[in-house]
Scaffold this motif. Sequence first.
Motif, PDB file in Angstrom:
ATOM      1  N   PRO A  72       0.514  -0.244  -9.044  1.00 17.98           N
ATOM      2  CA  PRO A  72      -0.096  -0.565 -10.340  1.00 17.98           C
ATOM      3  C   PRO A  72      -1.594  -0.861 -10.238  1.00 17.98           C
ATOM      4  O   PRO A  72      -2.113  -1.173  -9.161  1.00 17.98           O
ATOM      5  CB  PRO A  72       0.666  -1.822 -10.774  1.00 17.98           C
ATOM      6  N   GLU A  73      -2.246  -0.746 -11.369  1.00 21.17           N
ATOM      7  CA  GLU A  73      -3.654  -1.133 -11.470  1.00 21.17           C
ATOM      8  C   GLU A  73      -3.757  -2.616 -11.128  1.00 21.17           C
ATOM      9  O   GLU A  73      -2.913  -3.412 -11.531  1.00 21.17           O
ATOM     10  CB  GLU A  73      -4.097  -0.897 -12.914  1.00 21.17           C
ATOM     11  N   GLY A  74      -4.777  -2.982 -10.357  1.00 21.77           N
ATOM     12  CA  GLY A  74      -4.944  -4.391 -10.001  1.00 21.77           C
ATOM     13  C   GLY A  74      -4.046  -4.824  -8.847  1.00 21.77           C
ATOM     14  O   GLY A  74      -3.915  -6.005  -8.552  1.00 21.77           O
ATOM     15  N   ARG A  75      -3.382  -3.864  -8.214  1.00 15.91           N
ATOM     16  CA  ARG A  75      -2.649  -4.040  -6.935  1.00 15.91           C
ATOM     17  C   ARG A  75      -1.361  -4.837  -7.004  1.00 15.91           C
ATOM     18  O   ARG A  75      -0.358  -4.461  -6.438  1.00 15.91           O
ATOM     19  CB  ARG A  75      -3.591  -4.599  -5.856  1.00 15.91           C
ATOM     20  N   ARG A  76      -1.377  -6.008  -7.662  1.00 17.58           N
ATOM     21  CA  ARG A  76      -0.156  -6.802  -7.854  1.00 17.58           C
ATOM     22  C   ARG A  76       0.640  -7.072  -6.576  1.00 17.58           C
ATOM     23  O   ARG A  76       1.856  -6.940  -6.547  1.00 17.58           O
ATOM     24  CB  ARG A  76       0.776  -6.109  -8.868  1.00 17.58           C
ATOM     25  N   ILE A  77      -0.053  -7.412  -5.520  1.00 18.29           N
ATOM     26  CA  ILE A  77       0.656  -7.798  -4.289  1.00 18.29           C
ATOM     27  C   ILE A  77       1.167  -9.236  -4.442  1.00 18.29           C
ATOM     28  O   ILE A  77       0.748  -9.947  -5.353  1.00 18.29           O
ATOM     29  CB  ILE A  77      -0.274  -7.695  -3.058  1.00 18.29           C
ATOM     30  N   PHE A  78       2.055  -9.645  -3.539  1.00 25.63           N
ATOM     31  CA  PHE A  78       2.557 -11.025  -3.561  1.00 25.63           C
ATOM     32  C   PHE A  78       1.649 -11.864  -2.670  1.00 25.63           C
ATOM     33  O   PHE A  78       1.757 -11.834  -1.443  1.00 25.63           O
ATOM     34  CB  PHE A  78       4.020 -11.056  -3.103  1.00 25.63           C
ATOM     35  N   ALA A  79       0.745 -12.615  -3.317  1.00 29.07           N
ATOM     36  CA  ALA A  79      -0.348 -13.275  -2.605  1.00 29.07           C
ATOM     37  C   ALA A  79       0.119 -14.311  -1.584  1.00 29.07           C
ATOM     38  O   ALA A  79      -0.505 -14.497  -0.543  1.00 29.07           O
ATOM     39  CB  ALA A  79      -1.291 -13.931  -3.612  1.00 29.07           C
ATOM     40  N   ASN A  80       1.244 -15.001  -1.872  1.00 26.39           N
ATOM     41  CA  ASN A  80       1.692 -16.082  -0.985  1.00 26.39           C
ATOM     42  C   ASN A  80       2.576 -15.598   0.159  1.00 26.39           C
ATOM     43  O   ASN A  80       3.018 -16.382   0.989  1.00 26.39           O
ATOM     44  CB  ASN A  80       2.460 -17.145  -1.790  1.00 26.39           C
ATOM     45  N   MET A  81       2.846 -14.287   0.180  1.00 23.07           N
ATOM     46  CA  MET A  81       3.663 -13.727   1.257  1.00 23.07           C
ATOM     47  C   MET A  81       2.774 -13.007   2.259  1.00 23.07           C
ATOM     48  O   MET A  81       1.645 -12.632   1.931  1.00 23.07           O
ATOM     49  CB  MET A  81       4.696 -12.758   0.674  1.00 23.07           C
TER      50      MET A  81
END
Length: 235
Positions: free
Chosen positions: A82-91
């Motif tokens: 997705p646009e804006g990457r949407r990774i799981f920042a705390n993992m």
Amino acid sequence: MLQIENITVYYGNIQAIKGVTLDIQEGEIVTLIGANGAGKSTLLKTISGLLKPKDGQIIYEGKPIGGKAAQAIVKQGISHVPEGRRIFANMTVEENLQLGAYLRRDRAGIKKDMEQVYELFPRLLERVKQQAGTLSGGEQQMLAMGRALMAKPKLLLLDEPSMGLAPLLVKTIFRIIEEIKATGTTILLVEQNAHLALSIADRAYVMETGRIVLSGKANELTESEEVKMAYLGGH
């Protein structure tokens, strides 16, 4: 591989996609270019099941998928970055990649694909145990793409992979997109940088206010006066 036939999509009362028809053949890079708000991201979200079309059909490998649940579409071989990457920042980097393979059960295959992701993105291998939120923008983009590849997609939807990245990193990301294509993955690319997108695509569609207004081979659209004026800064 993918046929979209006359679909319309609404956001609340606003019609975001107005009778769009397009197709993608196996092994191609097809790019969608157009101004902000043209409906490009909406189209990707509709293909991947995050939005449902009101009318029309989405046919993938001969079967209708329009309106199916997103996880069912991933299972069928479509991954969305997705646009804006949407990774799981705390993992960690590794945990993000493992989540990409969530629906898979083939342990040996997952391990092999993880190694391939690290080959494509050596930077991620150096950051395996690092929290994803501490990565640079370029590294987060690599992680988002790597995570999508862990689902072993046949069709990869990429939404604005160059957004917010330094020019040198953009070149790297686009080189990797070509490498992903070389492995046999088909790619639908939404990209603001029309010049770069057209330089690596086989075919292209131009979207304006929810409609396809132009389509053709990428090299032909690069030469089109209309496209030059609107998207390539040419005269």
